[in-house]
Scaffold this motif. Structure first.
Motif, PDB file in Angstrom:
ATOM      1  N   UNK A 190      20.808 -73.415  25.287  1.00 23.20           N
ATOM      2  CA  UNK A 190      21.616 -73.275  24.070  1.00 23.20           C
ATOM      3  C   UNK A 190      21.243 -74.348  23.058  1.00 23.20           C
ATOM      4  N   UNK A 191      20.984 -75.556  23.543  1.00 21.83           N
ATOM      5  CA  UNK A 191      20.551 -76.633  22.650  1.00 21.83           C
ATOM      6  C   UNK A 191      19.220 -76.285  21.997  1.00 21.83           C
ATOM      7  N   UNK A 192      18.278 -75.784  22.788  1.00 20.22           N
ATOM      8  CA  UNK A 192      16.978 -75.401  22.246  1.00 20.22           C
ATOM      9  C   UNK A 192      17.107 -74.272  21.227  1.00 20.22           C
ATOM     10  N   UNK A 193      17.942 -73.276  21.559  1.00 19.47           N
ATOM     11  CA  UNK A 193      18.116 -72.147  20.636  1.00 19.47           C
ATOM     12  C   UNK A 193      18.628 -72.623  19.277  1.00 19.47           C
ATOM     13  N   UNK A 194      19.641 -73.480  19.307  1.00 20.36           N
ATOM     14  CA  UNK A 194      20.203 -73.989  18.058  1.00 20.36           C
ATOM     15  C   UNK A 194      19.211 -74.882  17.325  1.00 20.36           C
ATOM     16  N   UNK A 195      18.494 -75.705  18.072  1.00 21.01           N
ATOM     17  CA  UNK A 195      17.559 -76.647  17.457  1.00 21.01           C
ATOM     18  C   UNK A 195      16.442 -75.913  16.720  1.00 21.01           C
ATOM     19  N   UNK A 209      14.330 -74.182  11.319  1.00 26.05           N
ATOM     20  CA  UNK A 209      13.761 -73.167  10.432  1.00 26.05           C
ATOM     21  C   UNK A 209      14.696 -72.915   9.254  1.00 26.05           C
ATOM     22  N   UNK A 210      15.980 -72.760   9.552  1.00 22.46           N
ATOM     23  CA  UNK A 210      16.952 -72.504   8.482  1.00 22.46           C
ATOM     24  C   UNK A 210      16.976 -73.652   7.480  1.00 22.46           C
ATOM     25  N   UNK A 211      16.881 -74.874   7.969  1.00 21.71           N
ATOM     26  CA  UNK A 211      16.893 -76.030   7.088  1.00 21.71           C
ATOM     27  C   UNK A 211      15.699 -76.067   6.161  1.00 21.71           C
ATOM     28  N   UNK A 212      14.518 -75.777   6.685  1.00 20.32           N
ATOM     29  CA  UNK A 212      13.316 -75.765   5.854  1.00 20.32           C
ATOM     30  C   UNK A 212      13.401 -74.674   4.785  1.00 20.32           C
ATOM     31  N   UNK A 213      13.896 -73.505   5.155  1.00 25.30           N
ATOM     32  CA  UNK A 213      13.961 -72.406   4.200  1.00 25.30           C
ATOM     33  C   UNK A 213      15.030 -72.675   3.140  1.00 25.30           C
ATOM     34  N   UNK A 214      16.170 -73.198   3.541  1.00 24.66           N
ATOM     35  CA  UNK A 214      17.215 -73.505   2.575  1.00 24.66           C
ATOM     36  C   UNK A 214      16.745 -74.544   1.563  1.00 24.66           C
ATOM     37  N   UNK A 215      16.060 -75.581   2.029  1.00 24.70           N
ATOM     38  CA  UNK A 215      15.579 -76.618   1.111  1.00 24.70           C
ATOM     39  C   UNK A 215      14.465 -76.098   0.212  1.00 24.70           C
ATOM     40  N   UNK A 216      13.712 -75.102   0.687  1.00 29.64           N
ATOM     41  CA  UNK A 216      12.608 -74.564  -0.102  1.00 29.64           C
ATOM     42  C   UNK A 216      13.027 -73.519  -1.123  1.00 29.64           C
ATOM     43  N   UNK A 217      14.195 -72.910  -0.913  1.00 23.03           N
ATOM     44  CA  UNK A 217      14.650 -71.828  -1.790  1.00 23.03           C
ATOM     45  C   UNK A 217      16.110 -72.048  -2.189  1.00 23.03           C
ATOM     46  N   UNK A 218      16.382 -73.137  -2.898  1.00 22.30           N
ATOM     47  CA  UNK A 218      17.782 -73.493  -3.184  1.00 22.30           C
ATOM     48  C   UNK A 218      18.514 -72.477  -4.060  1.00 22.30           C
ATOM     49  N   UNK A 261       4.191 -75.164   5.818  1.00 25.13           N
ATOM     50  CA  UNK A 261       3.797 -73.790   5.510  1.00 25.13           C
ATOM     51  C   UNK A 261       4.902 -72.777   5.798  1.00 25.13           C
ATOM     52  N   UNK A 262       6.048 -73.232   6.280  1.00 22.43           N
ATOM     53  CA  UNK A 262       7.128 -72.298   6.611  1.00 22.43           C
ATOM     54  C   UNK A 262       7.582 -71.537   5.367  1.00 22.43           C
ATOM     55  N   UNK A 263       7.702 -72.227   4.243  1.00 28.62           N
ATOM     56  CA  UNK A 263       8.153 -71.566   3.014  1.00 28.62           C
ATOM     57  C   UNK A 263       7.183 -70.464   2.603  1.00 28.62           C
TER      58      UNK A 263
END
Length: 249
Positions: A32-37, A42-51, A82-84
């Motif tokens: 569960x820790x790995x799944x959330x991590x 990924x969510x953090x990188x995308x949110x910061x890249x597409x505010x 390169x995630x964005x």
């Protein structure tokens, strides 16, 4: 089971825990820790890249969108930077829109991603600023600039301004990195976009060749009209480093 099989099972479960079993012998609490991590990174990188795009979604709808990317898209690059770009590629080629997606989502996502793309792209060390007359200078479009057009006025989009139909005319932009490595967005017009696209398509083109090519696309203008307008426009672009020449040594 080989170590590689364990890795594949682990990643399949991380991406689709509802349908893919976890590797045997790993405590559920740790999984569960790995799944959330993994997902939160990924969510953090995308949110910061597409505010801006992020503000157009509810928390639940945004997480559903990111989760679909996380599950459905196989990233080509292993680098976090390169995630964005992978997200834009997914929206453009692998994603099926839903009712919660704005019609302009792909263009807005691309517009937001370009800032990162230009900020980290590799500079061509052979490029140099133009310090001679344009008429005698081989012209190049800088590797740290982008010549763009969108159907929607993406620079105006916000929570309070979400167009549902494209603009009556295309919206043109140049995105470039200045001499202090700052990224700038510049609104342009059809003629500027044409000039830059012709230079980009024909590296080392001469000013005279460029003017003749413009006339092929816009025969209503004389050579004199094109050359006067092109010189003014390209000189401004050269001052910003959007148009450059190259060290021939």
């Amino acid at each position: 089971m080989s170590f590689q099989d364990i890795q594949n099972t682990f990643m399949a479960h991380i991406r689709q825990s509802a349908s893919q079993p976890a590797p045997k012998g790993i405590e559920e609490r740790r999984m569960a820790i790995y799944r959330d991590l993994f997902f939160n990174n990924i969510e953090g990188f995308i949110t910061s890249g597409f505010p801006v795009l992020r503000t157009l979604y509810s928390n639940d709808d945004w997480n559903i969108l990111v989760r679909r990317f996380f599950v459905e898209h196989d990233c080509v690059s292993p680098y976090f930077l390169d995630i964005a770009g992978e997200f834009v590629n997914y929206l453009s080629h692998g994603y099926v829109k839903t009712a919660t997606d704005p019609v302009f989502m792909i263009e807005l996502a691309h517009y937001e991603w370009v800032e990162l793309d230009v900020s980290i792209c590799q500079q061509d060390d052979n490029e140099i600023l133009i310090n001679t007359a344009l008429a005698v200078t081989p012209l190049y479009f800088s590797q740290t600039a982008r010549n763009l057009s969108y159907q929607f006025a993406v620079q105006q989009i916000s929570v309070d301004h979400q167009p549902v139909t494209p603009s009556s005319q295309p919206n043109y932009f140049v995105v470039y990195r200045d001499f202090d490595d700052e990224v700038h967005f510049l609104t342009t017009n059809p003629m500027t976009a044409l000039l830059l696209s012709l230079i980009e398509a024909s590296p080392a083109i001469s000013f005279d060749q460029l003017c003749h090519q413009v006339i092929q696309h816009a025969p209503q203008f004389s050579y004199e009209q094109v050359s006067i307008g092109a010189e003014q426009t390209l000189q401004a672009m050269a001052n910003k480093g959007v148009i450059v020449t190259k060290n021939q040594a």
